[in-house]
Design a protein around this motif. Structure first.
Motif, mmCIF file in Angstrom:
data_model
loop_
_atom_site.group_PDB
_atom_site.id
_atom_site.type_symbol
_atom_site.label_atom_id
_atom_site.label_comp_id
_atom_site.label_asym_id
_atom_site.label_seq_id
_atom_site.Cartn_x
_atom_site.Cartn_y
_atom_site.Cartn_z
ATOM 1 N N ALA A 1 -61.186 34.171 29.157
ATOM 2 C CA ALA A 1 -62.115 34.948 28.329
ATOM 3 C C ALA A 1 -63.557 34.807 28.815
ATOM 4 C CB ALA A 1 -62.020 34.476 26.873
ATOM 5 N N GLY A 2 -63.795 33.833 29.677
ATOM 6 C CA GLY A 2 -65.182 33.562 30.080
ATOM 7 C C GLY A 2 -65.941 32.838 28.982
ATOM 8 N N ALA A 3 -65.183 32.142 28.122
ATOM 9 C CA ALA A 3 -65.785 31.414 27.004
ATOM 10 C C ALA A 3 -66.141 29.986 27.448
ATOM 11 C CB ALA A 3 -64.795 31.387 25.846
ATOM 12 N N THR A 4 -66.595 29.177 26.493
ATOM 13 C CA THR A 4 -66.913 27.781 26.797
ATOM 14 C C THR A 4 -65.910 26.889 26.084
ATOM 15 O OG1 THR A 4 -69.254 28.294 27.010
ATOM 16 C CG2 THR A 4 -68.685 25.986 26.624
ATOM 17 N N VAL A 5 -65.354 25.929 26.843
ATOM 18 C CA VAL A 5 -64.425 24.966 26.253
ATOM 19 C C VAL A 5 -65.203 23.699 25.915
ATOM 20 C CG1 VAL A 5 -62.346 23.584 26.617
ATOM 21 C CG2 VAL A 5 -62.513 25.869 27.619
ATOM 22 N N LEU A 6 -65.270 23.384 24.620
ATOM 23 C CA LEU A 6 -65.911 22.142 24.189
ATOM 24 C C LEU A 6 -64.803 21.095 24.175
ATOM 25 C CD1 LEU A 6 -67.824 23.798 21.209
ATOM 26 C CD2 LEU A 6 -68.712 23.370 23.517
ATOM 27 N N LEU A 7 -64.652 20.411 25.309
ATOM 28 C CA LEU A 7 -63.489 19.535 25.490
ATOM 29 C C LEU A 7 -63.786 18.139 24.956
ATOM 30 C CD1 LEU A 7 -60.622 19.343 26.779
ATOM 31 C CD2 LEU A 7 -61.749 18.463 28.840
ATOM 32 N N ARG A 8 -62.845 17.640 24.169
ATOM 33 C CA ARG A 8 -62.972 16.292 23.626
ATOM 34 C C ARG A 8 -61.859 15.432 24.189
ATOM 35 N NH1 ARG A 8 -67.094 18.289 22.996
ATOM 36 N NH2 ARG A 8 -68.170 18.792 21.053
ATOM 37 N N ARG A 9 -62.142 14.160 24.294
ATOM 38 C CA ARG A 9 -61.160 13.218 24.819
ATOM 39 C C ARG A 9 -59.926 13.195 23.919
ATOM 40 N NH1 ARG A 9 -59.550 10.732 29.472
ATOM 41 N NH2 ARG A 9 -58.517 8.830 28.873
ATOM 42 N N ARG A 10 -60.144 13.192 22.610
ATOM 43 C CA ARG A 10 -59.022 13.178 21.649
ATOM 44 C C ARG A 10 -59.488 13.746 20.313
ATOM 45 N NH1 ARG A 10 -60.561 7.975 22.408
ATOM 46 N NH2 ARG A 10 -58.840 7.627 23.841
ATOM 47 N N PHE A 11 -58.514 13.920 19.416
ATOM 48 C CA PHE A 11 -58.832 14.404 18.069
ATOM 49 C C PHE A 11 -59.175 13.233 17.162
ATOM 50 C CE2 PHE A 11 -57.551 15.156 13.675
ATOM 51 C CZ PHE A 11 -58.293 16.291 13.385
ATOM 52 N N GLU A 12 -60.311 13.318 16.520
ATOM 53 C CA GLU A 12 -60.669 12.380 15.458
ATOM 54 C C GLU A 12 -61.287 13.212 14.347
ATOM 55 O OE1 GLU A 12 -61.437 8.265 17.890
ATOM 56 O OE2 GLU A 12 -62.728 10.001 18.163
ATOM 57 N N ALA A 13 -60.725 13.096 13.137
ATOM 58 C CA ALA A 13 -61.136 14.018 12.071
ATOM 59 C C ALA A 13 -62.639 13.963 11.781
ATOM 60 C CB ALA A 13 -60.304 13.770 10.821
ATOM 61 N N PRO A 14 -63.255 12.774 11.637
ATOM 62 C CA PRO A 14 -64.693 12.784 11.311
ATOM 63 C C PRO A 14 -65.520 13.472 12.397
ATOM 64 C CG PRO A 14 -63.746 10.584 10.991
ATOM 65 C CD PRO A 14 -62.699 11.414 11.663
ATOM 66 N N ALA A 15 -65.187 13.203 13.664
ATOM 67 C CA ALA A 15 -65.936 13.823 14.760
ATOM 68 C C ALA A 15 -65.691 15.325 14.788
ATOM 69 C CB ALA A 15 -65.527 13.192 16.087
ATOM 70 N N ALA A 16 -64.456 15.729 14.503
ATOM 71 C CA ALA A 16 -64.141 17.165 14.519
ATOM 72 C C ALA A 16 -64.909 17.890 13.421
ATOM 73 C CB ALA A 16 -62.633 17.377 14.359
ATOM 74 N N VAL A 17 -64.995 17.277 12.234
ATOM 75 C CA VAL A 17 -65.745 17.924 11.140
ATOM 76 C C VAL A 17 -67.221 18.047 11.530
ATOM 77 C CG1 VAL A 17 -66.569 17.618 8.769
ATOM 78 C CG2 VAL A 17 -64.139 17.321 9.294
ATOM 79 N N ALA A 18 -67.746 16.994 12.146
ATOM 80 C CA ALA A 18 -69.153 17.055 12.576
ATOM 81 C C ALA A 18 -69.342 18.163 13.612
ATOM 82 C CB ALA A 18 -69.580 15.705 13.142
ATOM 83 N N ASP A 19 -68.413 18.255 14.558
ATOM 84 C CA ASP A 19 -68.503 19.302 15.583
ATOM 85 C C ASP A 19 -68.403 20.702 14.968
ATOM 86 O OD1 ASP A 19 -68.859 17.860 17.923
ATOM 87 O OD2 ASP A 19 -66.711 17.506 18.172
ATOM 88 N N LEU A 20 -67.430 20.861 14.069
ATOM 89 C CA LEU A 20 -67.205 22.184 13.475
ATOM 90 C C LEU A 20 -68.410 22.604 12.633
ATOM 91 C CD1 LEU A 20 -63.474 21.711 12.411
ATOM 92 C CD2 LEU A 20 -64.318 23.221 14.218
ATOM 93 N N GLY A 21 -69.047 21.624 12.018
ATOM 94 C CA GLY A 21 -70.216 21.934 11.190
ATOM 95 C C GLY A 21 -71.478 22.087 12.015
ATOM 96 N N GLY A 22 -71.418 21.676 13.272
ATOM 97 C CA GLY A 22 -72.623 21.654 14.119
ATOM 98 C C GLY A 22 -73.049 23.028 14.599
ATOM 99 N N GLY A 23 -72.192 24.038 14.422
ATOM 100 C CA GLY A 23 -72.603 25.402 14.737
ATOM 101 C C GLY A 23 -72.297 25.856 16.149
ATOM 102 N N GLU A 24 -71.772 24.972 17.002
ATOM 103 C CA GLU A 24 -71.516 25.401 18.379
ATOM 104 C C GLU A 24 -70.160 26.098 18.532
ATOM 105 O OE1 GLU A 24 -71.779 22.320 21.349
ATOM 106 O OE2 GLU A 24 -72.305 23.774 22.904
ATOM 107 N N PRO A 25 -69.066 25.499 18.009
ATOM 108 C CA PRO A 25 -67.770 26.171 18.206
ATOM 109 C C PRO A 25 -67.598 27.418 17.354
ATOM 110 C CG PRO A 25 -67.460 24.038 17.099
ATOM 111 C CD PRO A 25 -68.920 24.213 17.300
ATOM 112 N N THR A 26 -66.763 28.324 17.868
ATOM 113 C CA THR A 26 -66.368 29.496 17.070
ATOM 114 C C THR A 26 -64.866 29.485 16.798
ATOM 115 O OG1 THR A 26 -66.016 30.821 19.048
ATOM 116 C CG2 THR A 26 -68.206 30.929 18.047
#
Ligand code: MCA
Ligand code: AMP
Length: 491
Positions: free
Chosen positions: A219-244
């Motif tokens: 798609a020519g998009a950006t992959v915000l790659l994380r080492r692993r899933f951690e719920a608190p970090a994921a919530v912070a990322d999702l709320g941070g406004g960068e991912p769609t």
């Protein structure tokens, strides 16, 4: 067309745009633009070629999420070689089987995983040369590369999927197969170059690798790659406004719901345009709780390692909890009289690696001689809307946190423990993992269960080790001697 041709489109149009934005263990950010990704891939390809990798070869990755996973994958495509990804939870028995069966030319790993490879005996390593991801940066930038041009039909991925036989089989996935899933998803989920995918799924399975990484790169998009899933970090990322976009297995959504209930729902979640779930059934309660908390209706879809993605709830239109939607573009789906779901399309693999009999058993031919893949999943179809609902499975597959667990493989390990005469493993419902394996044992005298658990953990992935054990007198069997698992206590 091969996958590199597909990824070349954004490379030409937006070379400077970040393709990959990786969060390092130290919390820093490492960006690779589409152009940088391509340069790194060619450099690594030259290094792989110097180590003997040729068109048609396989290269195994026993590697966590990190940029080298992506650059090295693209390097393999430059050489016409195929990736054999190994789940990082796998232990000696599983790794040895894959190396022996796939006979890869190289094994790419990282320093932290070496202890697990050292558990293998020399013969089990099958003479595979080990390369460390940490060393790739020092490989020369100017080594000559004679790129191969893989055809669409050439092998891109050899994906091991647990078998009913106790030993996993390599599903041969061609460039065309990946292209079919990727182009289907690009259209069905309205991917745009402006998208940014928060990718916390492991890259060693189809969900993270094909549905996540390959589609985002196409798609020519950006992959915000994380080492692993951690719920608190994921919530912070999702709320941070960068991912769609966010893709997860149901266990991740269960944990996100818990995490969101613990604190405030971040306002930045409003920027998200799509949450998808797959790999295991998403409980309607989780769908409802997530929608109440975030306003987002999770889009559930259905796929398999052998087929890539088959069915999906609509992007525009009502997403029905408990259903898996309708066929993706280019996919045909139908039901056998038994209720088994059959699929066909360019997304469907050609067969299992060096296993023509198992391949033949997995397909049926229709009245027109067309080949349909037998998914092993039982489903129903709403005659009015065409929407499919999954009802269960023909085989004994247990789905734990989105990972597949086949009882037969665990039973073989259990019965190789001194004092265990017979074993039967079944799935039992679990609020977080969906299902977990439970073992019923027929023993000779007392057995030490904690020693048995240690024995299992040394041989198979932790998620396959039964969570509950019960010793019983005899296994319930029918007149033919086949174990009747539904008659086991709690069944
Ligand atoms: C980890 N553990 C598990 C699982 N994962 N137990 C049961 N089921 C699991 N799935 C156990 C470990 O053995 C360990 O226990 C303890 O949990 C902590 O391990 P850790 O790795 O830290 O766990 P985690 O990071 O919390 O992992 C949870 C997870 C992970 C993030 C949900 O399971 C995961 O990434 N799942 C995604 C699977 C996936 O990508 N599937 C796609 C397959 P102990 O210490 O006792 O050993 S592709 C597919 O299915 C098709 C094509 C499709 O449709 O997508
Ligand atoms: P795998 O062999 O790891 O690719 O797992 C494929 C299996 O995961 C399928 O055969 C299904 O049983 C299951 N699966 C994938 N997506 C879903 C879903 N949305 N709901 C229920 N099961 C699913």
């Amino acid at each position: 067309m091969n996958l590199l041709d597909l990824f070349a489109i954004p490379l030409q149009e937006t070379p400077a745009k970040p393709a990959l934005r990786f969060r390092t263990e130290e919390g820093g950010t490492l960006d690779l633009s589409y152009a940088e990704l391509s340069v790194a891939a060619r450099r690594i390809a030259a290094g792989f070629a110097a180590r003997g990798v040729q068109p048609g070869d396989r290269v195994a990755f026993f590697l966590g999420n990190r940029p080298e996973f992506v650059t090295s994958l693209l390097a393999l495509f430059h050489l016409g070689a195929a990736l054999v990804p190994i789940n990082l939870a796998y232990r000696r028995r599983e790794i040895a089987h894959m190396l022996g069966d796939a006979s890869p030319r190289l094994l790419l790993t990282e320093r932290s995983q070496l202890p697990f490879l050292e558990e293998l005996e020399e013969a089990e390593k099958a003479g595979v040369e080990i390369v460390l991801a940490e060393d790739l940066a020092a490989w020369p930038a100017d080594a000559p590369l004679a790129p191969a041009r893989p055809d669409g039909g050439d092998l891109a991925l050899l994906l091991y999927t647990s078998g009913t036989t106790g030993k996993s089989k390599g599903a041969m996935i061609s460039h065309d197969n990946v292209l079919a899933t990727v182009t289907g998803l690009l259209a069905a989920w309205a991917w745009e170059a402006d998208d940014a995918l928060l990718l916390t799924l492991p890259l060693f399975h189809t969900h993270g690798l094909v549905v996540g990484l390959c589609t985002a790169l196409a798609a020519g998009a950006t992959v915000l790659l994380r080492r692993r899933f951690e719920a608190p970090a994921a919530v912070a990322d999702l709320g941070g406004g960068e991912p769609t976009l966010f893709f997860g297995v149901p266990t991740m959504y269960v944990r996100l719901v818990e995490e969101l209930r613990r604190g405030e729902v971040p306002a930045g979640l409003a920027r998200m345009r799509l949450f998808c779930s797959g790999s295991a059934p998403l409980a309607p309660e989780t769908f409802i709780a997530f929608r109440e908390l975030t306003g987002h209706a999770i889009l559930e879809r259905y796929g398999m390692t052998e087929t890539g993605m088959n069915l999906s709830n609509p992007y525009a239109g009502e997403r029905l909890p408990g259903t898996v939607g309708t066929p993706l573009p280019g996919v045909s789906a139908r039901l056998e009289e038994s209720g088994e779901l059959l699929v066909r399309g360019s997304n469907v693999f050609s067969g299992y690696w060096q296993a023509p009999e198992k391949t033949a058993e997995s397909f049926v031919h229709d009245e027109l001689g067309r080949r349909w893949f037998r998914t092993g999943d039982l489903a129903s179809r709403d005659p009015a809307t065409g929407v499919f609902t999954l009802l269960g499975r023909r085989h004994e597959l247990i789905l734990s946190g989105g990972f597949n667990v086949y009882p037969r493989e665990i039973e073989e390990v259990l019965t190789s423990f001194p004092g265990v005469r017979e074993a039967a493993v079944v799935g039992r419902k679990h609020p977080e993992w969906g299902e977990v394996p439970m073992a019923f044992l027929v023993t000779e005298g007392e057995i030490d269960v904690s020693a048995l658990i240690t024995f299992c953990k040394a041989r198979i992935a932790g998620f396959k080790v039964p969570r509950m054990f019960q010793v019983i007198e005899t296994l319930p069997r029918n007149a033919l001697g086949k174990v009747q698992k539904h008659l086991l206590p709690g069944g």
